[in-house]
Design a protein around this motif. Sequence first.
Motif, PDB file in Angstrom:
ATOM      1  N   GLU A  25      -1.205   6.173  -9.591  1.00 42.67           N
ATOM      2  CA  GLU A  25      -2.169   7.280  -9.693  1.00 42.67           C
ATOM      3  C   GLU A  25      -2.918   7.470  -8.386  1.00 42.67           C
ATOM      4  OE1 GLU A  25      -4.730   7.940 -13.118  1.00 42.67           O
ATOM      5  OE2 GLU A  25      -3.453   6.590 -14.280  1.00 42.67           O
ATOM      6  N   LYS A  26      -2.680   8.615  -7.772  1.00 44.68           N
ATOM      7  CA  LYS A  26      -3.248   8.916  -6.453  1.00 44.68           C
ATOM      8  C   LYS A  26      -4.777   8.800  -6.477  1.00 44.68           C
ATOM      9  CE  LYS A  26      -3.239  11.179  -2.319  1.00 44.68           C
ATOM     10  NZ  LYS A  26      -4.515  10.681  -1.825  1.00 44.68           N
ATOM     11  N   LYS A  27      -5.383   9.347  -7.569  1.00 41.53           N
ATOM     12  CA  LYS A  27      -6.842   9.313  -7.661  1.00 41.53           C
ATOM     13  C   LYS A  27      -7.351   7.893  -7.424  1.00 41.53           C
ATOM     14  CE  LYS A  27     -10.680   9.583 -10.831  1.00 41.53           C
ATOM     15  NZ  LYS A  27     -11.180   9.672 -12.159  1.00 41.53           N
ATOM     16  N   TYR A  28      -6.706   6.923  -8.054  1.00 41.83           N
ATOM     17  CA  TYR A  28      -7.201   5.546  -7.946  1.00 41.83           C
ATOM     18  C   TYR A  28      -6.724   4.854  -6.674  1.00 41.83           C
ATOM     19  CZ  TYR A  28      -9.248   6.276 -12.453  1.00 41.83           C
ATOM     20  OH  TYR A  28     -10.020   6.778 -13.466  1.00 41.83           O
ATOM     21  N   GLN A  29      -5.623   5.312  -6.130  1.00 40.19           N
ATOM     22  CA  GLN A  29      -5.211   4.744  -4.844  1.00 40.19           C
ATOM     23  C   GLN A  29      -6.291   5.037  -3.800  1.00 40.19           C
ATOM     24  OE1 GLN A  29      -1.201   6.185  -4.164  1.00 40.19           O
ATOM     25  NE2 GLN A  29      -0.362   4.649  -5.571  1.00 40.19           N
ATOM     26  N   ASP A  30      -6.938   6.199  -3.966  1.00 34.09           N
ATOM     27  CA  ASP A  30      -7.995   6.578  -3.012  1.00 34.09           C
ATOM     28  C   ASP A  30      -9.274   5.753  -3.198  1.00 34.09           C
ATOM     29  OD1 ASP A  30      -6.330   8.404  -1.917  1.00 34.09           O
ATOM     30  OD2 ASP A  30      -7.191  10.157  -2.930  1.00 34.09           O
ATOM     31  N   TYR A  31      -9.325   4.915  -4.214  1.00 28.77           N
ATOM     32  CA  TYR A  31     -10.480   4.031  -4.403  1.00 28.77           C
ATOM     33  C   TYR A  31     -10.392   2.804  -3.467  1.00 28.77           C
ATOM     34  CZ  TYR A  31     -12.295   6.156  -8.747  1.00 28.77           C
ATOM     35  OH  TYR A  31     -12.862   6.980  -9.685  1.00 28.77           O
ATOM     36  N   PHE A  32      -9.213   2.572  -2.927  1.00 34.27           N
ATOM     37  CA  PHE A  32      -9.000   1.334  -2.169  1.00 34.27           C
ATOM     38  C   PHE A  32      -8.697   1.623  -0.710  1.00 34.27           C
ATOM     39  CE2 PHE A  32      -8.372   0.553  -6.621  1.00 34.27           C
ATOM     40  CZ  PHE A  32      -9.184  -0.564  -6.798  1.00 34.27           C
ATOM     41  N   ILE A  33      -8.631   0.580   0.079  1.00 30.93           N
ATOM     42  CA  ILE A  33      -8.388   0.748   1.509  1.00 30.93           C
ATOM     43  C   ILE A  33      -6.927   0.379   1.763  1.00 30.93           C
ATOM     44  CG2 ILE A  33      -9.151   0.044   3.807  1.00 30.93           C
ATOM     45  CD1 ILE A  33     -11.955  -0.381   2.604  1.00 30.93           C
ATOM     46  N   LEU A  34      -6.108   1.402   1.738  1.00 32.48           N
ATOM     47  CA  LEU A  34      -4.666   1.203   1.886  1.00 32.48           C
ATOM     48  C   LEU A  34      -4.238   1.686   3.271  1.00 32.48           C
ATOM     49  CD1 LEU A  34      -3.405   2.608  -1.566  1.00 32.48           C
ATOM     50  CD2 LEU A  34      -4.089   0.274  -0.981  1.00 32.48           C
ATOM     51  N   ARG A  35      -3.402   0.931   3.925  1.00 31.13           N
ATOM     52  CA  ARG A  35      -2.943   1.321   5.258  1.00 31.13           C
ATOM     53  C   ARG A  35      -1.462   0.973   5.415  1.00 31.13           C
ATOM     54  NH1 ARG A  35      -7.277   3.307   5.104  1.00 31.13           N
ATOM     55  NH2 ARG A  35      -8.947   3.334   6.659  1.00 31.13           N
ATOM     56  N   ASP A  36      -0.778   1.789   6.256  1.00 40.46           N
ATOM     57  CA  ASP A  36       0.623   1.466   6.582  1.00 40.46           C
ATOM     58  C   ASP A  36       0.659   0.291   7.537  1.00 40.46           C
ATOM     59  OD1 ASP A  36       1.274   3.657   5.085  1.00 40.46           O
ATOM     60  OD2 ASP A  36       1.374   5.020   6.819  1.00 40.46           O
ATOM     61  N   GLN A  37      -0.333   0.279   8.432  1.00 39.58           N
ATOM     62  CA  GLN A  37      -0.391  -0.752   9.465  1.00 39.58           C
ATOM     63  C   GLN A  37      -1.637  -1.602   9.267  1.00 39.58           C
ATOM     64  OE1 GLN A  37       1.486  -1.684  12.067  1.00 39.58           O
ATOM     65  NE2 GLN A  37       3.049  -0.289  11.284  1.00 39.58           N
ATOM     66  N   PRO A  38      -1.498  -2.842   8.843  1.00 40.02           N
ATOM     67  CA  PRO A  38      -2.713  -3.660   8.693  1.00 40.02           C
ATOM     68  C   PRO A  38      -3.338  -4.008  10.048  1.00 40.02           C
ATOM     69  CG  PRO A  38      -0.748  -4.946   8.181  1.00 40.02           C
ATOM     70  CD  PRO A  38      -0.272  -3.558   8.467  1.00 40.02           C
ATOM     71  N   THR A  39      -4.597  -4.359  10.056  1.00 40.56           N
ATOM     72  CA  THR A  39      -5.245  -4.852  11.280  1.00 40.56           C
ATOM     73  C   THR A  39      -5.069  -6.374  11.346  1.00 40.56           C
ATOM     74  OG1 THR A  39      -7.310  -5.184  10.106  1.00 40.56           O
ATOM     75  CG2 THR A  39      -7.026  -3.053  11.204  1.00 40.56           C
ATOM     76  N   ASP A  40      -5.639  -6.966  12.363  1.00 35.88           N
ATOM     77  CA  ASP A  40      -5.484  -8.428  12.522  1.00 35.88           C
ATOM     78  C   ASP A  40      -6.611  -9.215  11.841  1.00 35.88           C
ATOM     79  OD1 ASP A  40      -7.614  -7.756  14.127  1.00 35.88           O
ATOM     80  OD2 ASP A  40      -6.824  -8.681  15.950  1.00 35.88           O
ATOM     81  N   TRP A  41      -7.352  -8.608  10.937  1.00 35.49           N
ATOM     82  CA  TRP A  41      -8.512  -9.274  10.339  1.00 35.49           C
ATOM     83  C   TRP A  41      -8.091 -10.450   9.454  1.00 35.49           C
ATOM     84  CZ3 TRP A  41     -11.430  -4.345   8.170  1.00 35.49           C
ATOM     85  CH2 TRP A  41     -11.669  -3.478   9.253  1.00 35.49           C
TER      86      TRP A  41
ATOM     87  N   ASP B 122       5.025  -2.521  -4.673  1.00 34.84           N
ATOM     88  CA  ASP B 122       6.284  -2.482  -3.929  1.00 34.84           C
ATOM     89  C   ASP B 122       6.342  -1.273  -2.996  1.00 34.84           C
ATOM     90  OD1 ASP B 122       6.517  -0.632  -5.878  1.00 34.84           O
ATOM     91  OD2 ASP B 122       8.081  -1.691  -7.009  1.00 34.84           O
ATOM     92  N   THR B 123       5.164  -0.802  -2.577  1.00 38.22           N
ATOM     93  CA  THR B 123       5.133   0.275  -1.588  1.00 38.22           C
ATOM     94  C   THR B 123       5.242  -0.355  -0.198  1.00 38.22           C
ATOM     95  OG1 THR B 123       2.765   0.184  -1.168  1.00 38.22           O
ATOM     96  CG2 THR B 123       3.472   1.481  -3.072  1.00 38.22           C
ATOM     97  N   ASP B 124       5.220   0.483   0.838  1.00 36.56           N
ATOM     98  CA  ASP B 124       5.233  -0.066   2.202  1.00 36.56           C
ATOM     99  C   ASP B 124       3.821  -0.253   2.717  1.00 36.56           C
ATOM    100  OD1 ASP B 124       7.957  -0.097   2.262  1.00 36.56           O
ATOM    101  OD2 ASP B 124       8.095   1.967   3.051  1.00 36.56           O
ATOM    102  N   GLN B 125       2.843  -0.066   1.831  1.00 38.76           N
ATOM    103  CA  GLN B 125       1.453  -0.143   2.287  1.00 38.76           C
ATOM    104  C   GLN B 125       0.820  -1.510   2.016  1.00 38.76           C
ATOM    105  OE1 GLN B 125      -0.334   3.478   0.491  1.00 38.76           O
ATOM    106  NE2 GLN B 125      -0.600   4.025   2.653  1.00 38.76           N
ATOM    107  N   TYR B 126      -0.352  -1.677   2.621  1.00 43.26           N
ATOM    108  CA  TYR B 126      -1.123  -2.913   2.436  1.00 43.26           C
ATOM    109  C   TYR B 126      -2.518  -2.537   1.962  1.00 43.26           C
ATOM    110  CZ  TYR B 126       2.581  -4.897   5.253  1.00 43.26           C
ATOM    111  OH  TYR B 126       3.801  -5.283   5.717  1.00 43.26           O
TER     112      TYR B 126
END
Length: 540
Positions: free
Chosen positions: A115-131, A145-149
């Motif tokens: 659900e896109k609405k709820y995906q927007d509740y989180f911090i999802l990125r294709d490229q993670p940072t080094d944190w 199982d997406t390509d996101q983090y």
Amino acid sequence: MSFKDKVIYQIYPKSFLDTNQDGVGDLLGIQKKLPYLKKLGVDMLWLSPIYPSPQNDNGYDVADYTAINPLFGTMEDFESLMAAAKDLNIEIMLDMVFNHVSTDHEWFQKALAGEKKYQDYFILRDQPTDWVSKFGGNAWAPFGDTDQYYLHLYDETQADLDWHNPAVRDELFNVLRFWLDKGVKGFRFDVINVIGKDQVLQDCPENDGKPAYTDRPINHEFIHMMNQATFGHDPEVITVGEMSSTTIENCILYTEPQREELNMTFNFHHLKVDYQDGKKWTQMPFDFEKLKELFHSWGTQMSVGNGWNALFWNNHDQPRALNRFIEVAEYRVAGAKMLASAIHLNRGTPYIYMGEEIGMLDPDFDSMAEYVDVESLNAYQELIAAGKTEKAAFEIVKAKSRDNSRTPMQWDQTTYSGFSETTPWLPLGKTADSINVEKELTEGSIFSYYQQLIQLRKEYPVISEGTYQAFLAEHPAIYGYLRSYQDQELLVLNNFFAEAVVIELPERFMKGEVLINNYPAAELTKELVLKSYQSLAIYR
Ligand code: NOJ
């Protein structure tokens, strides 16, 4: 309810009192002990999270913000506890964990289900940072199982929320309204200075990435919005923000009343003075110079900047202060009182963590098998991976683990110390037979010393309202400060060591009145001797 003359008591519900004999504390247990808390004299009870949660981080992984975890009881139990507390003039402060939710939370589950609405509740990125996660390892985990983090500054099961999304803010503000409507008068906001991330996230090799997401300017805006949308209109509500790796400048901004953010902030700098090179999982005697310097700079600058500190030595994330700062084998009682005076007479609102008022100590566990805390278990593995022997790694965990303060409250000398009739979720400390409430109330003197300190704050505006100034700032053993209010002054002298010291008492205090002293009365002479861990407060 002004927050300046109040004293707040923190309860770790899992470990306070078990009334249904499942080895875990509960809300009815807290209600049962209200007379004890009233006797102590505290004004508000901060309850660590009581909401449904898989308990991977003992409730700081919330799966539903507006319900009660059956482990602790029912909503009726909560309402009954709150009503009974109010009858005694005690208010409830709830813990609001708004930086992240448990991955079991409906929002995260719906996000995972696509659900896109709820995906927007989180911090999802294709490229993670080094944190780096604050509990060790990468701060990003694969999002289904997406390509996101997704970002998790804490455990992998604690997913960070995106406060930039107005829908997220609305949801959280509604949570506050829900509890306000029930009559809750206090909120403690978990790690609230990391909610405001930048919209474009950057790599940050420095300090595990912390500067990239801590105390960002937007953070102040989000807190102000929360204040205005919810508690800001009720002057009786008390708010405290837990601030991770923060600065004095930011804490002034968070608490200066005209900015309408929070009443006060917890910072942890004074509890890092026994960290070697700033690293927690190390061992070192505490650095008194640093401790004193921190108290003076925070005390003075918050006073000048009209900010407000939450004052504390202990909480559910810290080993017991007595084991860190005091030679407890000989001086547990004098040391407990000195530490209490050092903060209770200070400028800010004091917090007492359950068991502190009877001088509880770390449990002295014998092996790693007794620890359950996720952070401690991860740290042990990391220490071993870094080449420490099992014995060395265990010694460090033993000194630093959060489980040190999470062991069951020691009530009496019966089996399981009156906490429960069955095996508790976390073993009791080894001193349960000698240090417990029953014994303290009959033959001890720490509890009554805390009662006295709480009453003094209510009676003397110089304690609740006075300004702060360092006293004897260069002294190698004394942490001293001066409080001033109108024409009144209070001089507080704390000897942080077992060796006696002599100081020169300013003449104007020689005819002063000793408000509290952890030794039998002494004469106020020019050459004043402060005995082992002695603490003295002189009023004029
Ligand atoms: C601070 C809480 O006090 C601690 O217990 C928890 O693990 C982290 N925040 C994450 O919520």
